[in-house]
Design an enzyme around this catalytic site. Structure first.
Site, PDB file in Angstrom:
ATOM      1  N   GLU A  36       0.814  -1.224   0.000  1.00 16.85           N
ATOM      2  CA  GLU A  36       0.000   0.000   0.000  1.00 16.85           C
ATOM      3  C   GLU A  36       0.847   1.275   0.000  1.00 16.85           C
ATOM      4  OE1 GLU A  36      -0.469  -2.646   1.864  1.00 16.85           O
ATOM      5  OE2 GLU A  36      -2.595  -3.204   1.884  1.00 16.85           O
ATOM      6  N   HIS A 130       2.231   1.315   5.500  1.00 17.61           N
ATOM      7  CA  HIS A 130       1.041   2.179   5.570  1.00 17.61           C
ATOM      8  C   HIS A 130       0.657   2.415   7.024  1.00 17.61           C
ATOM      9  CE1 HIS A 130      -1.064  -1.492   6.608  1.00 17.61           C
ATOM     10  NE2 HIS A 130      -0.384  -2.068   5.625  1.00 17.61           N
ATOM     11  N   HIS A 142      -4.804   0.265   7.739  1.00 17.11           N
ATOM     12  CA  HIS A 142      -5.349  -0.949   8.350  1.00 17.11           C
ATOM     13  C   HIS A 142      -4.243  -1.626   9.155  1.00 17.11           C
ATOM     14  CE1 HIS A 142      -3.379  -2.641   4.798  1.00 17.11           C
ATOM     15  NE2 HIS A 142      -3.268  -3.764   5.501  1.00 17.11           N
ATOM     16  N   GLU A 160       1.098  -2.245  11.783  1.00 17.63           N
ATOM     17  CA  GLU A 160       1.987  -3.337  11.349  1.00 17.63           C
ATOM     18  C   GLU A 160       3.452  -2.968  11.594  1.00 17.63           C
ATOM     19  OE1 GLU A 160       0.833  -4.087   7.285  1.00 17.63           O
ATOM     20  OE2 GLU A 160      -1.241  -4.442   7.889  1.00 17.63           O
TER      21      GLU A 160
HETATM   22 ZN   LIG Z   1       0.101  -4.047   5.335  1.00 17.62          ZN
END
Ligand SMILES: [Zn+2]
Length: 295
Positions: A36, A130, A142, A160
């Site tokens: 992303e 991201h 996300h 993440e």
């Molecule tokens: Zn990711």
């Protein structure tokens, strides 16, 4: 003449014996590549196989990965391991990658985005990252999968990048450079003080984005990784128990999750647990957002 040759041999033996392994063998660099936050990626019809723009996106992903690989070698790496870290984790084609790097492919792996990392590495790089779930501004924000509303590790909300950095800290390997949208960079700096950030795009909101010209973005990744790897210093591994709290966007996943040993339902949508080490916690977090299917 014979004497000076003997001196040279002696000095060489001293060098081999006493120069630390790192200087002798060069650095081992681990690169985790998500999609992303890749330069030029700007729409959600680019993020999974079968979508019209996916073929383009995986090429763009390889270009950013290659910029990081070039930077790693320029910074002193002699071994570079790339771990495909997006979705199916089968996005990067080996034929598109710099042939000096090894590639880990496929998502069926215990440590997901960090598979392959251990304490033999000298530096970790995040490429194409991201912002975390529910970040108000951050392209495709996300955490892990769409079911996670918030993830907390030892009381701190992380995305993440933060979760993966916690695993690197366990091994004592510094995360030195992160590329992605500006939201990912801001989070990276929060999780890893002093990390080099390369913003390849500016998130206007969770969908619209201002893209940096591709050539400039790749140049900056290469440079940021070169500097990061050249200056990488390992730290003492940080062991010890890890406390996790995972809030879902639904009530079905947490219901299933309580089947695992010592996972507690602390709210209808939230589970909590403690594990002895970050690798153990990491594996369980990954199962809890990815491999539960209540249907
Ligand atoms: Zn990711």
């Amino acid at each position: 003449m014979r004497c000076s040759r003997a001196i040279v041999s002696f000095v060489f033996v001293l060098f081999v014996l006493f120069v630390p392994g790192e200087a002798r063998q060069g650095k081992r660099v681990f690169i985790s590549v998500d999609l992303e936050g890749i330069s030029g990626v700007n729409a959600d019809d680019q993020t999974a196989a079968g979508q019209p723009e996916y073929a383009r996106a995986r090429k763009l992903m390889a270009e950013d990965a290659n910029a990081a690989i070039r930077g790693a070698f320029e910074g002193g790496a002699t071994d570079v391991l790339v771990n495909d870290s997006h979705g199916s984790q089968r996005n990067l084609l080996p034929e598109d990658l710099d042939p000096r790097a090894r590639l880990i492919s496929h998502s069926f792996k215990r440590h997901g985005m960090m598979e392959g990392l251990d304490d033999s590495f000298d530096a970790v790089i995040f490429v194409g990252y991201h912002a975390k779930a529910d970040a108000p501004r951050g392209l495709f924000a996300h955490t892990g999968s769409g079911v996670v509303r918030d993830l907390q590790i030892n009381g701190r909300s992380v995305g993440e990048g933060g979760m993966n950095a916690a695993l690197a800290v366990y091994y004592g390997v510094p995360v030195v450079t992160v590329s992605g949208d500006d939201g990912a960079i801001a989070e990276g700096k929060e999780s890893v003080p002093g990390v080099r950030g390369v913003a390849v795009k500016r998130a206007i909101n969770t969908r619209a984005v201002e893209l940096k010209p591709l050539a400039a973005a790749r140049r900056e990744i290469q440079e940021g990784v070169r500097e990061g790897v050249a200056g990488a210093r390992k730290t003492a591994p940080q062991r010890g128990p890890v406390k996790v709290q995972l809030q879902y966007r639904n009530f079905t996943f947490p219901e299933v999750a309580t089947a695992f040993r010592e996972i507690e339902l602390v709210a209808p949508d939230t589970v909590a647990f403690t594990r002895d080490s970050m690798p153990e916690a990491y594996r369980l977090i990954r199962v809890l957002y990815r491999f539960i299917n209540p249907d």
